[in-house]
Design an enzyme around this catalytic site. Structure first.
Site, PDB file in Angstrom:
ATOM      1  N   GLY A 115       0.710  -2.397   3.444  1.00 42.98           N
ATOM      2  CA  GLY A 115       1.015  -3.429   2.463  1.00 42.98           C
ATOM      3  C   GLY A 115       1.088  -2.817   1.081  1.00 42.98           C
ATOM      4  O   GLY A 115       0.580  -1.718   0.835  1.00 42.98           O
ATOM      5  N   CYS A 116       1.726  -3.517   0.156  1.00 39.13           N
ATOM      6  CA  CYS A 116       1.901  -2.966  -1.192  1.00 39.13           C
ATOM      7  C   CYS A 116       0.569  -2.873  -1.942  1.00 39.13           C
ATOM      8  O   CYS A 116       0.235  -1.829  -2.503  1.00 39.13           O
ATOM      9  CB  CYS A 116       2.914  -3.787  -1.975  1.00 39.13           C
ATOM     10  SG  CYS A 116       2.603  -5.570  -2.031  1.00 39.13           S
TER      11      CYS A 116
END
Length: 325
Positions: A115-116
């Site tokens: 995920g970012c």
């Protein structure tokens, strides 16, 4: 001969950016499903099992369904959802996470794209827990802001609509239930016994992010100095292309109040690295107070999504890691 790649969900935000990064490459042949047969299970199954690599840009349940359709033992799968990020049998696709991760990705047929927000968080803290500078049971907090593109088509439409139809919000905090879907990977790959307190927010800009971990160093066993943290990060990422640690001199310069700017630090613009696959890490400290602020700067759709997916694809297929990036 070019490797064949199928992006399942290529019309979404991440899928579109991955396709853009792969266009024009002679070592890859990106194949698409006939729009008229998009819901044809047989046609989709044929593509999922007939290419060298599949990149899934789908919601969690749809990603699980797609993985269940892959019966080939040779197809390499990269999943950009949160469905498999801590699942057994899946390799976490953060190549710079530790010295063995790149080889693990290269040898895997199932890679979960990070995920970012976790990319920034793990990038900042894992070298510190690995070095024993932060104990596994230490309570940590992560504050972060992302461009609204990270929320997908719905949030993009809301922020880009006329004010009378969309939103006037300049800043929107969320995750107030303290049950954000990124917490599992943050805990596991950050090296902690407990999930952090995560305070994410969205700003009125499309793309880019800042992830910050504030630390009360006086409460950390061993009371490390800010420079100890920066040195550990610098050692962990020495020689890396896409993760860079700001020097002590640059961090000190940024800490100085800028004349005429009220002390605001323009160089920590969340949009500064947009369009690339880079992440920059900073350590700002006050040794006298025993405090530090660890900051990661990255593109939520680059190193936080599509860039990382292309990097993982290159590694898995044995291609030059920086191709298309």
């Amino acid at each position: 001969m070019a490797h064949t790649v199928f992006i399942d969900g290529e019309a979404g935000t991440t899928g579109l950016q991955i396709r853009q990064r792969l266009e024009g490459r002679r070592d890859l042949d990106v194949v698409s499903i006939d729009p008229a047969r998009r819901k044809d299970v047989d046609a989709r199954s044929e593509l999922l099992n007939g290419v060298d690599a599949v990149i899934l840009c789908l919601p969690d349940e749809a990603a699980k369904e797609a993985v269940g359709m892959v019966t080939s033992n040779t197809v390499k799968v990269i999943d950009a959802s949160t469905a498999f990020r801590t699942a057994p049998g899946w390799t976490y696709g953060f190549a710079e996470m530790d010295k063995a991760q790149r080889a693990a990705i290269a040898g895997s047929n199932r890679v979960s794209n990070p995920g970012c927000y976790p990319t920034g968080f793990i990038g900042l803290v894992r070298p510190l827990t690995a070095a024993g500078l932060l104990p596994r049971d230490f309570p940590v907090t992560v504050n972060a802001i992302s461009g609204y593109s990270g929320g997908g088509k719905g949030l993009i439409a809301e922020f880009e609509a006329p004010a009378t139809e969309g939103t006037n919000d300049a800043f929107r905090t969320y995750g107030l239930t303290l049950q954000h879907k990124h917490l599992g990977e943050m805990q596991v790959y950050g090296g902690f016994d407990h999930p952090p307190v995560f305070a994410p927010a969205v700003g009125r800009y499309a793309q880019g992010m800042i992830v910050e971990v504030p630390l009360q160093l006086w409460a950390v066993p061993g009371k490390p100095a800010p420079e100890d943290l920066r040195a550990a990060l610098a050692a962990a990422y020495q020689g890396e292309t896409f993760v860079e640690v700001a020097s002590a001199e640059e961090c000190a310069e940024l800490q100085k109040a800028r004349a005429g700017a009220g002390g605001y630090n323009a160089s920590l613009d969340p949009e500064a690295l947009n369009g690339g696959n880079r992440m920059r890490l900073f350590v700002f400290g006050n040794a006298e107070r025993g405090q530090a602020r660890l900051v990661a700067q990255l593109d939520n759709l680059g190193k936080g999504a599509s860039g990382a997916a292309v990097q993982n694809l290159n590694i898995m297929l044995g291609l030059a890691e920086g191709e298309g990036l």
